[in-house]
Design an enzyme around this catalytic site. Sequence first.
Site, PDB file in Angstrom:
ATOM      1  CB  SER A   1      28.163 -16.129  27.991  1.00 24.84           C
ATOM      2  OG  SER A   1      27.664 -14.822  27.913  1.00 24.84           O
TER       3      SER A   1
ATOM      4  CE1 TYR B   1      22.769 -18.920  28.660  1.00 30.34           C
ATOM      5  CE2 TYR B   1      23.416 -16.621  28.972  1.00 30.34           C
ATOM      6  CZ  TYR B   1      23.530 -17.819  28.296  1.00 30.34           C
ATOM      7  OH  TYR B   1      24.427 -17.922  27.258  1.00 30.34           O
TER       8      TYR B   1
ATOM      9  CE  LYS C   1      26.076 -20.716  28.556  1.00 28.73           C
ATOM     10  NZ  LYS C   1      26.241 -21.985  27.879  1.00 28.73           N
TER      11      LYS C   1
END
Length: 332
Positions: free
Chosen positions: A124, A148, A152
């Site tokens: 991302s 989150y 990544k």
Amino acid sequence: MNILVTGGTGYVGSHTCVELLNKNHSVIIVDNLINSKIETIDKIIQITNKNISFYQIDVTDEYALDQIFINHKIDGVIHFAGLKAVGESVELPLTYYYNNLVSTMILSKLCLKYNVNKFVFSSSATVYGDNKVPFVEDMDLLPTTNPYGETKAMSERILLDVAKANPNFSVSLLRYFNPVGAHESGLIGEAPNGIPNNLLPYVTQVAKGKLKQLRVFGNDYDTVDGTGVRDYIHVVDLAEGHVKAIEKLTEGVKIYNLGTGKGTSVLQLVQAFEKANNIKVPYEIVNRRPGDIASFYADASKAERELGWKAKKSILDMCKDAWRFEKNYKDK
Ligand code: NAD
Ligand code: UD1
């Protein structure tokens, strides 16, 4: 190629399966359906008229996944499976670290065990943190504001190290900007649980009267009209980027931004939606959302140079297709 797609019934995964099948690849989907529906399998088959294999399996279940590698001759893996709600990750950090990191570790371990040498990972743009725009692949990554985002950045690190230690194992890290829109059939798209966090799903629910009005989070940013600027990319363009990435992956580690290279503000997106669909979207300006940054968009030139991939669809296409899916979805 026979491609194992984890998270293949999800939003980006389902569109990617369609594009893989359109290019005559075979698809084996593994998904635990925690954030998607089994009906998506039929929709993919309906769109493509091709068969697929599906297994309801948790990617953190090593034994179950091992059986898939034994029973299928897999040439490459595209790993979408993961939890992705930023706010929830702040409340449930262990759930996020466990699910998103253990799945990446088990999958890469099994790839090494069965000599599967192509691995494409859903990363991302969040890994760039609050860097200077446009974001370029070789920038130093900055901390993200939530667990989150950290999953990544950590998954990228894990895959880089695995590839370094195993020269036959090649990895493509795809950093998505803001995926929106839906397949033009209106059969698959984004169907978030509960009240959407992301802008376009919220706008479509306001348009159909399910939510009263959009709250625009801040109009005092240093941007074209004071509202937040993002690089929205049509999910079908994004899906095509995955097909190119796995087809061109031969060695080493490749990192690509998948974005359009163009920024669009919240109000510009609202205006585009109104124009594309001839519907009013009422909104009010409220305070900034904590953790948001003013503006980000991709330098998307590397993917064009090396993969021959470029996003083709416009903001109007994104708004039309998102609305068609939302209307269709409502009818169910
Ligand atoms: P999604 O939630 O629609 O799809 C993810 C799929 O993974 C779901 O079908 C879910 O059921 C499945 N899943 C989750 N954990 C699993 C597990 N342990 N085992 C098996 N299946 C599991 O999300 P999406 O928008 O399609 O995103 C796909 C990937 O792209 C995710 O890794 C996400 O973090 C990443 N990503 C998404 C965006 C975005 O805005 N959509 C942006 C950047 C990166
Ligand atoms: C969010 C996530 C990011 C994730 C991305 C794609 C946060 C802090 N970041 O990013 O980690 O990768 O989604 O899934 O949640 N907006 C409104 N009103 C709304 C919703 C959004 O004004 O109801 C604005 C936001 O302030 C932002 C823009 O719309 O300026 C886009 O927001 P969103 O769709 O949530 O995406 P990101 O903020 O880029």
